[in-house]
Design a protein around this motif. Structure first.
Motif, PDB file in Angstrom:
ATOM      1  N   THR A   1     -33.373 -77.212  18.496  1.00 31.16           N
ATOM      2  CA  THR A   1     -33.601 -76.409  19.710  1.00 31.16           C
ATOM      3  C   THR A   1     -32.939 -75.032  19.640  1.00 31.16           C
ATOM      4  O   THR A   1     -33.092 -74.236  20.545  1.00 31.16           O
ATOM      5  CB  THR A   1     -33.097 -77.119  20.982  1.00 31.16           C
TER       6      THR A   1
ATOM      7  N   THR B   1     -31.228 -82.817  16.987  1.00 27.52           N
ATOM      8  CA  THR B   1     -30.834 -81.822  17.989  1.00 27.52           C
ATOM      9  C   THR B   1     -30.203 -82.436  19.221  1.00 27.52           C
ATOM     10  O   THR B   1     -30.347 -83.626  19.502  1.00 27.52           O
ATOM     11  CB  THR B   1     -32.067 -80.990  18.408  1.00 27.52           C
TER      12      THR B   1
ATOM     13  N   PRO C   1     -30.122 -81.583  23.527  1.00 28.92           N
ATOM     14  CA  PRO C   1     -30.925 -80.796  24.471  1.00 28.92           C
ATOM     15  C   PRO C   1     -30.269 -79.435  24.694  1.00 28.92           C
ATOM     16  O   PRO C   1     -29.060 -79.300  24.529  1.00 28.92           O
ATOM     17  CB  PRO C   1     -30.877 -81.611  25.769  1.00 28.92           C
TER      18      PRO C   1
ATOM     19  N   GLY D   1     -34.897 -73.164  22.111  1.00 34.55           N
ATOM     20  CA  GLY D   1     -36.103 -73.920  21.750  1.00 34.55           C
ATOM     21  C   GLY D   1     -36.245 -75.221  22.531  1.00 34.55           C
ATOM     22  O   GLY D   1     -37.094 -76.055  22.203  1.00 34.55           O
ATOM     23  N   HIS D   2     -35.432 -75.384  23.573  1.00 38.84           N
ATOM     24  CA  HIS D   2     -35.437 -76.638  24.341  1.00 38.84           C
ATOM     25  C   HIS D   2     -36.853 -77.038  24.780  1.00 38.84           C
ATOM     26  O   HIS D   2     -37.272 -78.184  24.602  1.00 38.84           O
ATOM     27  CB  HIS D   2     -34.536 -76.469  25.563  1.00 38.84           C
TER      28      HIS D   2
ATOM     29  N   VAL E   1     -39.431 -78.070  21.933  1.00 40.51           N
ATOM     30  CA  VAL E   1     -39.021 -79.317  21.262  1.00 40.51           C
ATOM     31  C   VAL E   1     -39.280 -80.498  22.204  1.00 40.51           C
ATOM     32  O   VAL E   1     -39.819 -81.540  21.805  1.00 40.51           O
ATOM     33  CB  VAL E   1     -37.536 -79.252  20.832  1.00 40.51           C
ATOM     34  N   LYS E   2     -38.943 -80.310  23.470  1.00 47.43           N
ATOM     35  CA  LYS E   2     -39.183 -81.377  24.458  1.00 47.43           C
ATOM     36  C   LYS E   2     -40.695 -81.639  24.583  1.00 47.43           C
ATOM     37  O   LYS E   2     -41.140 -82.777  24.575  1.00 47.43           O
ATOM     38  CB  LYS E   2     -38.598 -80.954  25.809  1.00 47.43           C
TER      39      LYS E   2
ATOM     40  N   TRP F   1     -33.033 -84.808  28.986  1.00 47.79           N
ATOM     41  CA  TRP F   1     -33.694 -83.556  28.583  1.00 47.79           C
ATOM     42  C   TRP F   1     -34.329 -82.828  29.758  1.00 47.79           C
ATOM     43  O   TRP F   1     -34.987 -81.810  29.575  1.00 47.79           O
ATOM     44  CB  TRP F   1     -34.790 -83.864  27.554  1.00 47.79           C
TER      45      TRP F   1
ATOM     46  N   ASN G   1     -38.428 -70.620  28.149  1.00 47.96           N
ATOM     47  CA  ASN G   1     -37.165 -70.432  27.433  1.00 47.96           C
ATOM     48  C   ASN G   1     -36.154 -69.539  28.111  1.00 47.96           C
ATOM     49  O   ASN G   1     -35.012 -69.467  27.652  1.00 47.96           O
ATOM     50  CB  ASN G   1     -37.451 -69.835  26.046  1.00 47.96           C
TER      51      ASN G   1
END
Ligand SMILES: Nc1ncnc2c1ncn2[C@@H]1O[C@H](COP(=O)(O)OP(=O)(O)OP(=O)(O)O)[C@@H](O)[C@H]1O
Ligand SMILES: [Mg+2]
Length: 453
Positions: free
Chosen positions: A145, A173, A175, A179-180, A183-184, A240, A401
């Motif tokens: 992330t 990773t 949370p 890039g959270h 990726v989630k 997350w 983001n």
């Protein structure tokens, strides 16, 4: 770990010694092309991330695939050194191979020739474009992330090796981080942009908690047990749903992103422009539905290196001749006077000569944030007040983001890529900001003395 070379050694039991969760991660990574392991602090993610390639390279060697190169990445060199290089140098037994810097492979761990000569190239991602034409038989990224989706796509492009039909990508990773959201989306919620949907079944996620790692020491547990509530949710319990500092927590791909074809034909068209040359210039096209007030963002321009006139031309070219634009709101800085040769001009004037007249936008970031929050909520008809066509990739990415400013949680951090956010903020200049405050009105020329009203 013993430094003696036993005559026969069980790779899993004597060398890798994976925890039960790490074994599940291994099985998942074997079955999928893209695997994310972890999602909380301490379950042994970084350990698994460096040992899984060893296992895979040894396995490839048994199939006659020698000298395969695997890339092990961190976001920058200090992180790589701290999380991986220093660990490899003490954890990997001397008989297994050697860590060395070479012209051909850079800094890399070389498995001994007897074990197939596979290579784990240790790389940082401070400039991901370096890997544009590189090739890897597998890629692993620690703290995924910390990277944008662009980096992921770039790395995906380097996943190829003769004889390996499905080169693996593994990530680990916690949370949070820039890039959270992607990726989630990809690994946890399995929400993909249309081009990735064919790979839906290739994405695997193995959630793990610190409790899954019997090797954690007391100091680490103490750190975990004394975290502030928000971080504890994310790091200790692997939640997350939010990450500390995310501005538009309510933004979701599922709710707010639509197909271009869903945008209604009727409404008033408004554009928002954020100027840029070295940084990207961004223009968004929005349509306001008159009966509901819903705003549909249906087109974006996002590029750098264009002169004022080229930007205006691009906007003009991207607007079909029969599409009427009511207003184009722009960054007030575009009215700043500048010298072009002997002529004093400004960007707004330059745009005007191309046929893109501009209006000064509301430049307040805090107002913009409030308006977007309000619009992301539902209107009385039960659907959000802001919908974005999936073509507007940069806007979507930025809304997901954007992180809050350290000084003011209601403001955004201006050090991140926020040009589409700015363009949206400008586009919404005439939209209510969510407070009920109405501005005080006054005339520049008072009407005193005028009779007969
Ligand atoms: N299978 C294992 N055998 C021996 N030690 C292990 C194993 N898995 C993890 N460890 C040890 O547990 C500790 C934490 O592991 P690691 O650093 O991989 O966790 P992490 O999930 O990456 O943590 P963080 O969230 O802090 O990055 C390290 O000291 C690591 O060497
Ligand atoms: Mg780690």
């Amino acid at each position: 770990m013993t430094q003696q070379t036993p005559a026969t050694l069980d790779i899993d039991k004597d060398l890798l010694r994976f925890t039960p969760k790490q074994i599940i991660a291994t099985q998942t990574a074997d079955a999928h092309q893209f695997t994310l392991f972890g999602g909380s602090r301490g379950p042994g993610k970084s350990y698994w991330l460096r040992w899984y390639p060893v296992r895979k390279l040894l396995e490839y060697a048994t199939h006659g695939l020698r000298g395969v190169r695997w890339g092990l990445f961190c976001e920058d060199y200090p992180a790589l050194k701290d999380r991986q290089i220093s660990k490899i140098s003490v954890e990997f037994p001397e008989w297994l191979g050697v860590l060395k810097d070479s012209k051909e492979h850079g800094l890399a761990y070389h498995l001994a020739e007897e074990y197939g000569g596979g290579i784990i190239a240790l790389r940082n991602l401070d400039d991901p474009s370096k890997y544009m034409s590189a090739e890897f038989g597998g890629i692993s990224v620690d703290e995924l992330t910390k990277n944008t989706v662009d980096t992921f796509n770039l790395l995906r492009g380097s996943l190829r090796w003769p004889g390996i039909p499905k080169p693996r990508f593994t990530g680990a990773t916690n949370p949070g981080g820039i890039g959270h959201a992607w990726v989630k989306d990809y690994f946890i919620d399995k929400i993909f942009p249309s081009e990735l949907r064919p790979l839906y079944d290739e994405f695997g996620f193995v959630p793990a908690l610190p409790d899954d790692n019997p090797h954690l020491d007391t100091a680490y547990w103490q750190m975990l047990e004394t975290l502030p509530p928000n971080l504890a949710k994310a790091w200790r319990h692997g939640d997350w749903s939010i990450f500390a500092g995310q501005v538009f927590k309510e933004f979701s791909h599922e709710k707010h992103v639509c197909k271009y074809g869903d945008v209604p034909n009727e409404g008033v068209n408004i554009r928002g422009v954020d100027w840029g040359y070295t940084n990207p210039f961004a223009c968004l096209w929005g349509r306001k539905e008159l009966d509901t007030g819903r705003i549909w963002i249906y087109r974006e321009a996002y590029t750098r290196g264009l002169t004022d006139r080229q930007q205006a031309q691009m906007i003009k070219d991207m607007t079909p001749p029969d599409e009427k634009i009511a207003m184009t709101f722009a960054d007030p800085a575009m009215w700043t006077k500048k010298n072009a040769g002997n002529i004093v001009t400004d960007t707004a004037k330059e745009y005007g000569t191309i046929g893109v007249p501009l209006s000064r936008a509301d430049n307040s970031r805090v107002n913009g944030v409030r308006k977007i929050h309000r619009l992301l909520g539902n209107l009385p008809d039960g659907r959000p007040g802001l919908m974005i066509a999936e073509e507007c990739q940069n806007l979507i990415k930025q809304l997901q983001n954007l992180a809050a400013s350290g000084k003011d949680p209601e403001d955004v951090d201006t050090d991140q890529e926020d040009h589409c956010f700015d363009a949206l903020k400008y586009l919404l200049s005439n939209v209510k900001d969510g407070t009920n405050e109405k501005p005080a009105l006054r005339f520049t020329h008072p009407l005193e003395g005028v009779k007969g009203l």
